[in-house]
Design an enzyme around this catalytic site. Structure first.
Site, mmCIF file in Angstrom:
data_model
loop_
_atom_site.group_PDB
_atom_site.id
_atom_site.type_symbol
_atom_site.label_atom_id
_atom_site.label_comp_id
_atom_site.label_asym_id
_atom_site.label_seq_id
_atom_site.Cartn_x
_atom_site.Cartn_y
_atom_site.Cartn_z
ATOM 1 N N HIS A 156 -2.917 -8.182 -5.028
ATOM 2 C CA HIS A 156 -2.296 -7.867 -6.313
ATOM 3 C C HIS A 156 -2.797 -8.922 -7.313
ATOM 4 O O HIS A 156 -3.045 -10.070 -6.926
ATOM 5 C CB HIS A 156 -0.778 -7.972 -6.142
ATOM 6 N N ASP B 151 1.940 -13.609 0.254
ATOM 7 C CA ASP B 151 2.635 -12.790 -0.722
ATOM 8 C C ASP B 151 3.337 -11.674 0.055
ATOM 9 O O ASP B 151 2.705 -10.698 0.456
ATOM 10 C CB ASP B 151 1.604 -12.234 -1.720
ATOM 11 N N GLN C 283 5.524 -6.825 -0.533
ATOM 12 C CA GLN C 283 5.622 -5.459 0.009
ATOM 13 C C GLN C 283 5.956 -5.469 1.493
ATOM 14 O O GLN C 283 5.805 -4.453 2.171
ATOM 15 C CB GLN C 283 4.304 -4.696 -0.217
ATOM 16 N N LYS D 297 12.270 -5.311 -5.378
ATOM 17 C CA LYS D 297 11.610 -4.353 -4.475
ATOM 18 C C LYS D 297 12.332 -4.286 -3.131
ATOM 19 O O LYS D 297 11.878 -3.647 -2.198
ATOM 20 C CB LYS D 297 10.150 -4.755 -4.271
ATOM 21 N N CYS E 137 -2.213 -2.684 -10.110
ATOM 22 C CA CYS E 137 -2.461 -4.122 -10.323
ATOM 23 C C CYS E 137 -3.365 -4.677 -9.227
ATOM 24 O O CYS E 137 -3.165 -5.806 -8.758
ATOM 25 C CB CYS E 137 -1.150 -4.913 -10.365
HETATM 26 N N1 PMP Z 1 2.446 -8.923 -5.031
HETATM 27 C C1 PMP Z 1 2.513 -7.668 -4.586
HETATM 28 C C2 PMP Z 1 1.871 -7.325 -3.281
HETATM 29 C C3 PMP Z 1 3.174 -6.698 -5.340
HETATM 30 O O1 PMP Z 1 3.253 -5.438 -4.904
HETATM 31 C C4 PMP Z 1 3.765 -7.064 -6.572
HETATM 32 C C5 PMP Z 1 4.474 -6.046 -7.446
HETATM 33 N N2 PMP Z 1 3.811 -4.838 -7.595
HETATM 34 C C6 PMP Z 1 3.675 -8.397 -6.971
HETATM 35 C C7 PMP Z 1 3.014 -9.300 -6.181
HETATM 36 C C8 PMP Z 1 4.302 -8.874 -8.244
HETATM 37 O O2 PMP Z 1 5.674 -8.691 -8.208
HETATM 38 P P1 PMP Z 1 6.567 -8.931 -9.533
HETATM 39 O O3 PMP Z 1 5.941 -8.071 -10.587
HETATM 40 O O4 PMP Z 1 7.921 -8.449 -9.124
HETATM 41 O O5 PMP Z 1 6.500 -10.378 -9.833
#
Ligand code: PMP
Length: 408
Positions: free
Chosen positions: A122, A199, A202, A225, A363
């Site tokens: 991401h 990270d 997910q 999430k 993203c």
């Molecule tokens: N890392 C991953 C793997 C994600 O899926 C996301 C959110 N789509 C993020 C980081 C960022 O999360 P946030 O926008 O809640 O900070």
């Protein structure tokens, strides 16, 4: 017995109708819906327990502080941290990753050192490292992935050296759903002295997380999430690292003694929580964690696993559909494209039927670049999704695809 219909009753929004049709919510990787207990916890805290934390010595402030610290302890148990002080509350995963890059990264990285991230991250787990490496004249190197959706672990092993100081990878890819072998990745990195950042944004809502067993140095995720509210997230960091790291932001709460020209700072985790923290968010996230624990994360994982298998089995039968990755172990989501159809058009027409999925690069533009495409359609699951929702989606797909192909 996993009673998905009972679980659905906990989520008021699932009763909504969209354009007059029942809502089929399959965009859980973007954000999950919230159970009543989480919504009520927010209202309850504001109605009965609201006072600024760690400051006042009146009843309400003490009450909120106690709930906030209970949340820290509850979340530390949930991910099997050794100690509650290893839990830093953040705004979300993005802030957690930026915090690690600008404190730990800033502290350990020297000119010529290497940071490894994967090609499948991401943007939140790529861009902070790009910026850090530029600031420090260090090198950012990319662990490639295979078309199957797996990281190329052989190449990863070859890229490791004593110049690698940090390895940062997702536990589960938000673009492909691949579950990466993070224990193996961590052990390999540690064998050459690199710290590991995971990270887990997910992963934490789909599987049991044990940061102590993983032995990773940092692990971060977002509350929204995992059935919690927006604006709260968690950074786990090993105590030995947090104790050494410089502050991230400066202000109230994170200081010890302040003079006109100098200040000393609190110990972790407060050192990293400058200003009034989102304590109501933390309290509500704790409620979300308790909700997950009441159902059982293993039960959720089993339900979602069979739902994902069901989805893949039916999706692959739809003419023109290609699942991206999909050969590796997966959790929670599937990314796909359809011949001659833009994912955006697909998502817009599904929406008109009350079915919410996501389209775009998620993203993760580097994943799209790998496959030479602009974006994918992504269907993502939560504990409340059902086979009949997947049926509704799969039955709509051929009709929509036909319509879009005719328009062309
Ligand atoms: N890392 C991953 C793997 C994600 O899926 C996301 C959110 N789509 C993020 C980081 C960022 O999360 P946030 O926008 O809640 O900070």
């Amino acid at each position: 017995m996993y009673d998905v219909n009972m679980i659905r009753q906990d989520f008021p929004i699932l009763q909504e109708r969209v354009y007059g049709r029942p809502l089929v919510y399959l965009d859980n990787a973007a954000t999950t819906q919230k159970p009543k207990c989480v919504i009520n916890a927010i209202a309850y805290a504001y109605m009965h327990e609201n006072g600024n934390v760690h400051r006042g010595n009146h009843f309400l402030s003490n009450c909120a502080t106690q709930r906030y610290e209970e949340a820290r302890a509850g979340i530390s148990r949930f991910i099997h941290a050794h100690h509650a002080n290893e839990i830093v509350f953040t705004r979300g995963a993005t802030e957690g990753l930026n915090l690690v890059a600008s404190t730990y990264g800033e502290m350990v990285l020297r000119e010529g050192d290497i940071v490894l991230v994967s090609e499948m991250e991401h943007h939140s787990n790529l861009v902070p490292w790009q910026a850090l490496c530029k600031r420090k004249n260090a090198e950012l190197k990319i662990i490639p992935f295979l078309d199957s959706g797996e990281l190329d672990l052989e190449t990863y092993a070859q890229m490791l050296s004593d110049r690698v100081r940090i390895v940062s990878v997702a536990h589960v890819s938000n673009a492909l759903g691949t579950v990466h072998p993070v224990k193996k990745i961590t052990d390999l990195a540690h064998s050459c002295g690199a710290a590991v950042v995971i990270d887990g944004t997910q992963a934490v809502q789909h599987m049991q997380i044990d940061v102590a067993a993983l032995d990773c140095d940092f692990y971060c995720f977002s509350g929204h999430k995992m059935y919690g509210p927006i604006g709260i997230g968690v950074l786990y960091g090993k105590q030995e690292h947090l104790a050494e790291m410089p502050p991230y932001q400066y202000g109230g709460e994170m200081v010890d003694k302040v003079g006109l020209y100098d200040a000393t700072f609190e110990n972790a985790p407060l050192r990293f929580e400058a200003g009034t923290p989102n304590y109501i968010g933390a309290i509500a996230l704790h409620e979300a964690v308790r909700y997950i624990e009441r159902i059982g994360i293993e039960q959720i994982a089993a339900h979602e696993k069979s739902l994902l298998e069901y989805t893949l089995q039916h999706l692959r039968k739809i003419p023109g559909v290609h699942v991206l990755g999909g050969q590796a172990p997966m959790a929670g989501l599937v990314s796909f494209r359809v011949d001659d159809i833009h994912a955006y058009d697909l998502a817009v027409l599904l929406d008109k039927l009350g079915i919410a999925i996501r389209s775009g690069s998620h993203c993760a533009q580097t994943v799209m670049a790998h496959y030479g495409i602009e974006g994918t359609a992504r269907l993502s699951l939560a504990c409340y999704n059902t086979c009949s929702e997947i049926d509704a989606f799969c039955e709509s797909m051929p009709r929509i695809c036909n319509r879009l192909q005719k328009v062309r």
